[in-house]
Motif scaffolding. Structure first.
Motif, short mmCIF file in Angstrom:
data_model
loop_
_atom_site.label_atom_id
_atom_site.label_comp_id
_atom_site.label_asym_id
_atom_site.label_seq_id
_atom_site.Cartn_x
_atom_site.Cartn_y
_atom_site.Cartn_z
N ASP A 12 0.83 -1.21 0.00
CA ASP A 12 0.00 0.00 0.00
C ASP A 12 0.86 1.25 0.00
OD1 ASP A 12 -2.36 -1.43 0.08
OD2 ASP A 12 -2.19 -1.71 2.24
N SER A 13 0.92 1.90 -1.12
CA SER A 13 1.66 3.15 -1.23
C SER A 13 0.99 3.97 -2.31
CB SER A 13 3.11 2.85 -1.60
OG SER A 13 3.83 4.04 -1.80
N HIS A 14 0.64 5.19 -1.98
CA HIS A 14 -0.09 6.00 -2.97
C HIS A 14 0.44 7.41 -2.99
CE1 HIS A 14 -3.22 7.47 -5.54
NE2 HIS A 14 -3.50 8.42 -4.66
N CYS A 15 0.70 7.91 -4.17
CA CYS A 15 1.20 9.26 -4.32
C CYS A 15 0.05 10.16 -4.78
CB CYS A 15 2.34 9.29 -5.34
SG CYS A 15 3.23 10.85 -5.41
N THR A 132 -5.40 -1.49 -7.71
CA THR A 132 -4.83 -0.68 -6.62
C THR A 132 -3.80 0.32 -7.14
OG1 THR A 132 -3.03 -2.26 -6.16
CG2 THR A 132 -5.12 -2.60 -5.00
N ILE A 133 -3.29 0.12 -8.36
CA ILE A 133 -2.27 1.01 -8.92
C ILE A 133 -2.83 1.85 -10.07
CG2 ILE A 133 0.12 1.09 -9.80
CD1 ILE A 133 0.36 -1.86 -8.90
N VAL A 135 -4.65 4.36 -11.99
CA VAL A 135 -5.28 5.64 -11.66
C VAL A 135 -6.34 6.05 -12.68
CG1 VAL A 135 -4.86 8.12 -11.30
CG2 VAL A 135 -3.21 6.43 -10.43
N VAL A 141 -1.35 -0.43 -16.30
CA VAL A 141 -0.53 0.52 -15.54
C VAL A 141 0.65 0.96 -16.39
CG1 VAL A 141 0.98 0.78 -13.52
CG2 VAL A 141 -1.18 -0.47 -13.31
N GLU A 145 2.17 5.87 -13.62
CA GLU A 145 1.33 5.37 -12.53
C GLU A 145 2.16 4.51 -11.57
OE1 GLU A 145 -3.11 4.83 -14.41
OE2 GLU A 145 -1.52 3.55 -15.21
N TRP A 146 3.00 3.67 -12.15
CA TRP A 146 3.86 2.78 -11.35
C TRP A 146 4.81 3.61 -10.47
CZ3 TRP A 146 4.12 -2.44 -10.61
CH2 TRP A 146 5.29 -2.95 -10.03
N GLU A 148 4.58 6.83 -9.49
CA GLU A 148 3.91 7.60 -8.45
C GLU A 148 3.45 6.71 -7.30
OE1 GLU A 148 0.83 10.15 -9.76
OE2 GLU A 148 2.16 11.43 -10.95
N HIS A 149 3.04 5.50 -7.64
CA HIS A 149 2.53 4.59 -6.60
C HIS A 149 3.63 4.12 -5.66
CE1 HIS A 149 -0.63 1.87 -5.07
NE2 HIS A 149 0.36 1.03 -4.86
#
Length: 475
Positions: A12-15, A132-133, A135, A141, A145-146, A148-149
């Motif tokens: 879980d990591s989101h930018c 989950t990745i 956007v 993806v 997107e990769w 930033e995530h």
């Protein structure tokens, strides 16, 4: 299963979409006290305020990794350098997932990449991971997107499983039948692979030297043991020491150590070539193709260094004064028996690669998947003891399967050095052993062979870790 894979591979990591676009802008926002550096507290608070989530302990890892002057903070240069290097790792991971090189990752590519690591997931689970990745809702993806995530996630994600769980030949138990090491694209690109091979070779050399007396006892029992000539461990050691002194327990070890380097190099180079030849369209390498490539690479390496295997056996069994060294042994074999003698026992040796490598890999994969499914929570790292146990158990199972072929090989290699022995074929020798000694005659000498497994694994692992540190290979 989905939750396990998602946590292991795509944490879980989101930018946030409104995050600053340059390292300089981001640094200015994070440096709240304007002292020219970002510490752990500022990093945690700043990223949280920007809506960027990251794993537990990641802020400390980021600062520790990038802090070159050890002032417990990152200046603009250290901050930028860390992120640039991390982006390179993320790009390598992205490319390893992008099997068809179209610049986008779809659910099939995620499914395939996990299958290559021995983790089978359904289409629905792969799609959930992708969502989950993703956007923009395209169910694919792209690199942006990769990036930033995962920009502030310290793991390289998919590579973690490979790094922790790759079935490495570092655990040297003195056998030459293992599948070659699997290196990540990052390791190949940065040149770390040759350092790891060198560290593994040194670990193998020290490990084999440490367990050489047990190895010699195994060969001694394989060749001279029978129903009428029962050799005990204590009796065998006494007999060897009486004949040649304590140093005689290490006979043949020099050749056993010398063959590690050429065998490792040939096996690795051949493995890479066979993988390219066998891989399907798009460069995908299936699990069975890896096994075939590994077996062929092992056969290629064994073919090249097999004369050293024969000399190792002859030197191990030699009597005091019989040979002055490896070159003297080679010269006498060539003169008395001809070139063919250097390939005696070659067929059972090559045949032994298949059951050993197949069962070794199958057991290791089963143990790995069982651990991941049951215990994996926030990391793919099972810890040293679990890895050592899995490697030891799988190698032992592989040995059990291939041991009869190893015994036949050793007896054929040693036949000419035993007075009154007849030169027989593999099939005839198997029949002869079964008739005179029964089925368990094919496992003669297996006790000292098993006794050396745990010390061999332990020694090789400790030496490997010291060598990694000495060669500057990061954990």
């Amino acid at each position: 299963m989905y939750q396990v894979v998602r946590k292991l591979v795509f944490t879980d990591s989101h930018c946030a979409s409104d995050a600053p676009k340059t390292y300089e802008e981001l640094f200015e926002k994070l440096d709240t006290n304007k002292d020219g550096k970002v510490d752990v507290a500022e990093l945690k608070e700043g990223l949280s305020a920007l809506g960027i989530a990251f794993g537990k302990g990641d802020a400390q890892k980021i600062v520790s990794s990038g802090d070159q002057d050890n002032d417990e903070g990152l200046d603009i240069n250290e901050f930028s350098k860390y992120l640039k290097e991390h982006e390179k790792k993320l790009l390598l991971t992205f490319k390893s997932l992008d099997k068809n090189n179209d610049g986008r990752i779809d659910y099939m590519e995620i499914k395939q990449s996990l299958a290559d690591l021995g983790m089978d997931i359904s289409k629905e689970e792969a799609e959930k991971i992708l969502q989950t990745i993703d956007v923009d809702g395209t169910m694919t993806v792209d690199w942006n997107e990769w990036r930033e995530h995962f920009l502030f996630n310290t793991a390289t994600n998919l590579q973690d499983i490979i790094r922790y769980w790759k079935h490495s030949t570092v655990l040297d138990i003195g056998d030459s039948l293992t599948i070659p090491d699997e290196f990540t694209e990052e390791e190949k690109t940065t040149g770390v692979w040759w350092k790891q091979l060198a560290a593994g070779a040194m670990a193998g050399a020290v490990s084999r030297t440490g367990t050489a007396p047990l190895d010699r006892m195994k060969v001694f029992m394989q060749v001279h043991g029978s129903k009428t000539n029962k050799i005990s461990l204590v009796g065998g050691f006494k007999q060897m020491i009486k004949e040649g002194g304590v140093s005689s327990l290490w006979r043949g070890n020099g050749t056993n150590v010398l063959k590690i380097a050429p065998e490792t190099a040939i096996k690795f180079m051949a493995y890479e070539q066979y993988k390219k030849m066998l891989s399907s369209e798009g460069g995908k390498v299936q699990t069975h193709e890896r096994f075939i490539a590994g077996s062929l690479a092992g056969a290629t390496a064994q073919t090249a260094i097999y004369p050293m295997e024969v000399m190792k056996t002859r030197l191990t069994l030699r009597k005091t004064g019989q040979y002055s060294g490896m070159f003297d042994c080679a010269k006498k074999i060539l003169k008395k028996e001809g070139m063919k003698a250097f390939y005696k026992g070659y067929v059972p040796n090559i045949l032994g690669i298949i059951p050993y490598a197949g069962i070794d890999l199958a057991v290791y994969e089963s143990l790995k998947n069982a651990w991941l499914a049951r215990y994996a929570k926030d990391t793919a790292n099972p810890g040293i003891l679990v890895l050592l146990a899995c490697g030891t158990i799988s190698s032992t199972c592989g040995q059990l399967a291939s041991y009869p072929l190893a015994l036949i090989r050793t007896r054929m290699q040693a036949a000419a050095s035993i007075e009154g022995s007849e030169q027989v074929t593999m099939n005839h020798l198997v029949k002869k052993i079964l008739e005179k000694e029964g089925f368990f005659g094919l496992y003669r000498g297996i006790l000292p062979n098993f006794m050396k497994v745990i010390p061999a694994v332990s020694i090789s692992y400790v030496v490997y870790e010291y060598m990694r540190t000495g060669l500057g290979i990061s954990k």
